[in-house]
Scaffold this motif. Structure first.
Motif, PDB file in Angstrom:
ATOM      1  N   VAL A   1      -3.797   2.563   5.160  1.00 26.48           N
ATOM      2  CA  VAL A   1      -2.394   2.165   5.131  1.00 26.48           C
ATOM      3  C   VAL A   1      -1.843   2.379   3.723  1.00 26.48           C
ATOM      4  O   VAL A   1      -2.441   1.932   2.728  1.00 26.48           O
ATOM      5  N   ASP A   2      -0.697   3.057   3.631  1.00 21.77           N
ATOM      6  CA  ASP A   2       0.030   3.189   2.366  1.00 21.77           C
ATOM      7  C   ASP A   2       0.835   1.902   2.168  1.00 21.77           C
ATOM      8  O   ASP A   2       1.656   1.541   3.008  1.00 21.77           O
ATOM      9  N   VAL A   3       0.604   1.214   1.050  1.00 21.79           N
ATOM     10  CA  VAL A   3       1.242  -0.093   0.863  1.00 21.79           C
ATOM     11  C   VAL A   3       2.747   0.024   0.636  1.00 21.79           C
ATOM     12  O   VAL A   3       3.485  -0.938   0.885  1.00 21.79           O
TER      13      VAL A   3
ATOM     14  N   ARG B   1       4.362   2.177  -8.326  1.00 19.52           N
ATOM     15  CA  ARG B   1       3.543   3.148  -9.058  1.00 19.52           C
ATOM     16  C   ARG B   1       2.496   3.719  -8.106  1.00 19.52           C
ATOM     17  O   ARG B   1       2.312   3.232  -7.004  1.00 19.52           O
ATOM     18  N   ASP B   2       1.801   4.754  -8.564  1.00 14.18           N
ATOM     19  CA  ASP B   2       0.793   5.385  -7.711  1.00 14.18           C
ATOM     20  C   ASP B   2      -0.267   4.364  -7.315  1.00 14.18           C
ATOM     21  O   ASP B   2      -0.777   3.612  -8.157  1.00 14.18           O
ATOM     22  N   ALA B   3      -0.596   4.345  -6.043  1.00 15.54           N
ATOM     23  CA  ALA B   3      -1.623   3.438  -5.535  1.00 15.54           C
ATOM     24  C   ALA B   3      -2.286   4.094  -4.333  1.00 15.54           C
ATOM     25  O   ALA B   3      -1.596   4.652  -3.477  1.00 15.54           O
ATOM     26  N   PRO B   4      -3.610   4.051  -4.243  1.00 16.66           N
ATOM     27  CA  PRO B   4      -4.302   4.669  -3.105  1.00 16.66           C
ATOM     28  C   PRO B   4      -4.090   3.860  -1.833  1.00 16.66           C
ATOM     29  O   PRO B   4      -3.716   2.676  -1.890  1.00 16.66           O
ATOM     30  N   PRO B   5      -4.334   4.459  -0.673  1.00 15.16           N
ATOM     31  CA  PRO B   5      -4.246   3.694   0.584  1.00 15.16           C
ATOM     32  C   PRO B   5      -5.309   2.600   0.623  1.00 15.16           C
ATOM     33  O   PRO B   5      -6.346   2.693  -0.046  1.00 15.16           O
ATOM     34  N   ILE B   6      -5.047   1.574   1.410  1.00 16.89           N
ATOM     35  CA  ILE B   6      -6.038   0.530   1.644  1.00 16.89           C
ATOM     36  C   ILE B   6      -6.450   0.572   3.105  1.00 16.89           C
ATOM     37  O   ILE B   6      -5.724   1.119   3.943  1.00 16.89           O
ATOM     38  N   LEU B   7      -7.612   0.016   3.416  1.00 18.44           N
ATOM     39  CA  LEU B   7      -8.081  -0.039   4.793  1.00 18.44           C
ATOM     40  C   LEU B   7      -7.695  -1.397   5.356  1.00 18.44           C
ATOM     41  O   LEU B   7      -8.201  -2.432   4.912  1.00 18.44           O
TER      42      LEU B   7
ATOM     43  N   LEU C   1      -0.160 -12.178  -7.426  1.00 13.59           N
ATOM     44  CA  LEU C   1      -0.839 -10.891  -7.533  1.00 13.59           C
ATOM     45  C   LEU C   1      -1.826 -10.775  -6.379  1.00 13.59           C
ATOM     46  O   LEU C   1      -2.688 -11.643  -6.198  1.00 13.59           O
ATOM     47  N   VAL C   2      -1.688  -9.721  -5.597  1.00 12.36           N
ATOM     48  CA  VAL C   2      -2.633  -9.435  -4.518  1.00 12.36           C
ATOM     49  C   VAL C   2      -3.426  -8.205  -4.925  1.00 12.36           C
ATOM     50  O   VAL C   2      -2.846  -7.168  -5.255  1.00 12.36           O
ATOM     51  N   LEU C   3      -4.748  -8.308  -4.928  1.00 10.85           N
ATOM     52  CA  LEU C   3      -5.622  -7.189  -5.269  1.00 10.85           C
ATOM     53  C   LEU C   3      -6.450  -6.836  -4.046  1.00 10.85           C
ATOM     54  O   LEU C   3      -7.187  -7.684  -3.515  1.00 10.85           O
ATOM     55  N   LEU C   4      -6.320  -5.581  -3.603  1.00  9.76           N
ATOM     56  CA  LEU C   4      -6.981  -5.135  -2.378  1.00  9.76           C
ATOM     57  C   LEU C   4      -7.836  -3.902  -2.654  1.00  9.76           C
ATOM     58  O   LEU C   4      -7.419  -3.007  -3.405  1.00  9.76           O
ATOM     59  N   PRO C   5      -9.021  -3.840  -2.056  1.00  8.37           N
ATOM     60  CA  PRO C   5      -9.880  -2.665  -2.284  1.00  8.37           C
ATOM     61  C   PRO C   5      -9.289  -1.423  -1.634  1.00  8.37           C
ATOM     62  O   PRO C   5      -8.701  -1.504  -0.546  1.00  8.37           O
ATOM     63  N   PRO C   6      -9.433  -0.270  -2.285  1.00  8.70           N
ATOM     64  CA  PRO C   6      -8.897   0.964  -1.683  1.00  8.70           C
ATOM     65  C   PRO C   6      -9.763   1.416  -0.521  1.00  8.70           C
ATOM     66  O   PRO C   6     -10.944   1.055  -0.414  1.00  8.70           O
ATOM     67  N   ALA C   7      -9.162   2.194   0.362  1.00 13.06           N
ATOM     68  CA  ALA C   7      -9.931   2.783   1.456  1.00 13.06           C
ATOM     69  C   ALA C   7     -10.879   3.816   0.878  1.00 13.06           C
ATOM     70  O   ALA C   7     -10.575   4.482  -0.118  1.00 13.06           O
ATOM     71  N   ALA C   8     -12.058   3.932   1.498  1.00 14.58           N
ATOM     72  CA  ALA C   8     -12.998   4.958   1.063  1.00 14.58           C
ATOM     73  C   ALA C   8     -12.386   6.332   1.290  1.00 14.58           C
ATOM     74  O   ALA C   8     -11.542   6.520   2.161  1.00 14.58           O
ATOM     75  N   GLU C   9     -12.811   7.301   0.499  1.00 17.99           N
ATOM     76  CA  GLU C   9     -12.228   8.643   0.611  1.00 17.99           C
ATOM     77  C   GLU C   9     -12.377   9.190   2.021  1.00 17.99           C
ATOM     78  O   GLU C   9     -11.491   9.839   2.549  1.00 17.99           O
ATOM     79  N   SER C  10     -13.515   8.885   2.660  1.00 15.11           N
ATOM     80  CA  SER C  10     -13.723   9.387   4.020  1.00 15.11           C
ATOM     81  C   SER C  10     -12.757   8.754   4.998  1.00 15.11           C
ATOM     82  O   SER C  10     -12.408   9.325   6.011  1.00 15.11           O
ATOM     83  N   ASP C  11     -12.310   7.494   4.676  1.00 11.94           N
ATOM     84  CA  ASP C  11     -11.367   6.812   5.554  1.00 11.94           C
ATOM     85  C   ASP C  11      -9.945   7.286   5.327  1.00 11.94           C
ATOM     86  O   ASP C  11      -9.150   7.381   6.240  1.00 11.94           O
ATOM     87  N   SER C  12      -9.612   7.543   4.040  1.00 13.03           N
ATOM     88  CA  SER C  12      -8.227   7.843   3.705  1.00 13.03           C
ATOM     89  C   SER C  12      -7.883   9.320   3.860  1.00 13.03           C
ATOM     90  O   SER C  12      -6.732   9.701   3.787  1.00 13.03           O
ATOM     91  N   THR C  13      -8.914  10.167   4.025  1.00 14.66           N
ATOM     92  CA  THR C  13      -8.649  11.586   4.185  1.00 14.66           C
ATOM     93  C   THR C  13      -8.128  11.856   5.595  1.00 14.66           C
ATOM     94  O   THR C  13      -8.820  11.611   6.576  1.00 14.66           O
ATOM     95  N   GLN C  14      -6.927  12.318   5.681  1.00 14.01           N
ATOM     96  CA  GLN C  14      -6.310  12.585   6.977  1.00 14.01           C
ATOM     97  C   GLN C  14      -6.652  14.004   7.434  1.00 14.01           C
ATOM     98  O   GLN C  14      -6.812  14.914   6.617  1.00 14.01           O
TER      99      GLN C  14
END
Length: 644
Positions: free
Chosen positions: A355-357, A383-389, A496-509
């Motif tokens: 999910v893109d936040v 700002r730039d932020a990776p997707p989260i699972l 402040l909410v801190l969430l782990p990013p999705a793994a690359e294998s999960d976030s790769t569409q």
């Protein structure tokens, strides 16, 4: 309600407990030490006394002994800041109803008070029953415990003390020996008698295994399972906590067995209520976002109808085309606003996806917008932020909760004086950071550590049961993240909410194919299966260059398929009698290889079976309502694939 006395030499503890219990309607008094407590009890006895063990000039243990002697019906709850097994066991053996360790939250103290009062009611009713039996000449056996079903119906907590020897588990007291003072203590009752009376047969082995595992793992036990059937024919829910200690050949277990059925139901209902309020907040946002363009659309349609009925209308064809274009824009704006609800649509089973936040935050802001626009300036810093699972529905609920909390913290009517800031970034450890801050009244220091507790009022009547932030906390924790808060009274609050990013294998569409729309698409044979006449008419009018066959139900579609294959089959997923899923199975059997030509049309409402079906099949889908441009583009994309 009950009369309760709080005894503690810390003013903040007295104030906090008093607030919790007065909110529940109890009459609460406070005392700093043993002398003050005894004076208060002499003036008016209390139903329950909550006291710290360590006091300045005496101790809670001494107070407990005096209360047992002078006011035996009063229940005493002991509190300590330095918990250990020995102190806990001694407190219960001396007659304390419960033993609690700091820090305490409102849920813990309320639960213990409710249990104490229920126990008190059981004892009073038991005494009244014996008096009636004595008056009637019947002989009551004081050594007999209450019947198990009756005890289970009313029992809030039961202390079970057992020993495990070579012969198995045996109890040092009768199963219900601590329900009444008249019960004989010290006599032995078998383990089977106790668990048979209170625990469902299918869960008895689990209870015994929990004790054995606790002994192997260091002593602490926590077990939850199904209890025996109560008077209404329902299984109760039991929870056991305690300690197992001693040598391997002579283990001793001190276990508090509690009936948590009502608290579990109450908690579940509170969560449902919270979700309903979240839906109401979203509904206001949707009404505003969707309502405005729909009103514009209505006005344009009235003008178009007027122009169509007046042959000599002064506006010419150009004005007509302009009106049609504006009407289409209004409709598209309403559809886009409705699409923002998609991330918040809960499923029967939570599914974590990348999910893109940023779109999730925009959707949450749109839902809370009616609360925001009259209170503060909204500042977004993405700002730039990776997707989260995450499960989109649960993430959306958490974001709505935090933004609504910020909006509620700011007074209305001073938009220029207040700001709500929503920012994102990537933490140096790779986690996604979501910051939501406001310039409202802030939170008092003594309240700040407790804001994520259930049933805690934080910002006033708009959050009267205090579950909003508790739900947010539980969702964030379930996503593997953490939430931090800082606040200054009079200057605002920052989450402040801190969430782990999705793994690359999960976030790769998967790569998307770029289809080039040809000016002219070959004439195709298309079958449309839908029980809505308006949908069938759209296909006829939108695809004049194709051969379109219409079926109003699945049975008609089967007959048409017998006349020859179709290039594409647009089929409604849910229909009476024969569904789109049934038609898919039929085509897969009778026309193997052609099932991939099906496109499923959906209105967004799925049964559990339909949702599972769509997760299994790779077929494209077309969401209703859809525009003609979107339909034609989809056909242009699919036909080259069919030809290939």
């Amino acid at each position: 309600m009950a009369k309760i006395l709080i005894v503690d030499d810390e003013p903040s503890i007295r104030l906090t407990f008093r607030a919790f219990l007065e909110d529940d309607g109890h009459e609460v008094r406070v005392a700093e030490g043993v002398d003050d407590a005894l004076t208060a009890l002499e003036q008016e006895p209390a139903d329950a006394v909550v006291t710290d063990i360590i006091l300045e000039r005496s101790s809670g243990i001494e107070l407990l002994k005096i209360i047992q002697e002078r006011w035996p019906e009063t229940k005493v709850l002991l509190i300590t800041g330095e918990p250990n097994v020995t102190t806990a066991a001694n407190a219960v053996r001396l007659g304390a109803f419960d033993y609690l360790s700091k820090p305490l939250d409102g849920r813990m103290i309320r639960k213990s008070i409710v249990a104490a009062l229920r126990m008190q009611d059981v004892e009073r009713e038991n005494a009244e029953l014996r008096e009636r039996l004595a008056d009637s000449g019947a002989v009551a056996d004081a050594s007999s415990p209450l019947p198990a079903p009756t005890a289970l119906d009313r029992l809030p907590a039961l202390l079970v003390t057992a020993r495990h020897t070579q012969d198995g588990w045996r109890l040092d007291t009768p199963p219900l020996g601590n329900l009444a003072a008249e019960s004989t203590s010290g006599s032995a009752a078998t383990w089977e008698e106790t668990v048979t009376a209170l625990i469902d047969p299918s869960h008895r082995n689990g209870f015994e295994k929990a004790l054995i595992l606790a002994a192997e793992a260091g002593g602490a036990i926590h077990w939850e399972g199904r209890g025996a059937v109560d008077a209404e024919g329902e299984h109760r829910r039991l929870c056991a906590t305690g300690f197992v200690e001693g040598p391997e050949n002579n283990l001793r277990a001190d276990v508090l067995l509690m009936d948590v059925t009502d608290s579990r139901r109450h908690h579940a209902q509170r969560l449902i209520d919270q979700r309903m309020r979240a839906v109401a907040t979203m509904a206001k946002g949707v009404a505003r976002q969707v309502g405005a363009p729909l009103r514009y659309l209505s006005g344009h349609l009235e003008l178009l109808a007027e122009m169509a009925t007046e042959a000599d209308h002064p506006e010419g064809p150009e004005a007509l085309r302009e009106l049609i274009g504006e009407a289409a824009q209004s409709l598209e704006a309403a559809i886009e606003a409705a699409d923002r609800l998609a991330p918040f649509s809960p499923s029967d089973k939570a599914t974590a996806v990348p999910v893109d936040v940023h779109p999730a935050l925009d959707a949450a802001i749109a839902m809370v917008e009616p609360e925001l626009h009259s209170k503060a300036r909204l500042v977004r810093i993405y700002r730039d932020a990776p997707p989260i699972l995450a499960d989109p529905a649960r993430l959306g609920q958490a974001l709505v909760g935090l933004i609504a909390n910020a909006a509620n913290a700011v007074p209305a009517g001073r938009v220029d004086a207040h700001e709500i800031r929503i920012a994102t970034a990537t933490h140096r450890d790779g986690r996604v950071v979501i910051e939501i801050s406001d310039t409202g009244g802030g939170i008092e220091p003594e309240t700040l550590p407790h804001i994520f507790e259930p049933y805690r009022t934080v910002i006033g009547p708009n959050d009267s049961d205090g579950l909003g932030l508790f739900v947010v906390y539980e969702i964030v924790r379930g996503l593997g993240g953490e939430i931090q808060v800082a606040s200054t009274p009079g200057a605002g609050t920052r989450f402040l909410v801190l969430l782990p990013p999705a793994a690359e294998s999960d976030s790769t569409q998967p790569p998307k194919t770029d289809f080039v729309l040809k000016p002219q698409t070959r004439r195709a044979k298309i079958l449309v299966v839908d029980d809505e006449p308006s949908i069938r008419r759209i296909f006829l009018r939108a695809l004049p260059h194709h051969e379109v066959a219409l079926a109003s139900n699945g049975k008609e579609a089967v007959d048409m398929l017998a006349t020859g294959p179709f290039d594409l089959i647009f089929c409604d997923l849910i229909m009476p009698e024969l569904t789109g899923m049934d038609l898919f199975d039929y085509i897969q059997t009778e026309f193997s290889g052609h099932e991939d030509r099906m496109v499923f049309m959906t209105g967004g409402a799925f049964t559990t079976g339909a949702r599972g079906f769509l997760e299994k099949v790779p077929n494209r889908r077309l969401e209703k309502p859809f525009g003609i441009t979107k339909l034609r583009k989809l056909i242009a994309e699919l036909l080259p694939q069919i030809e290939g």
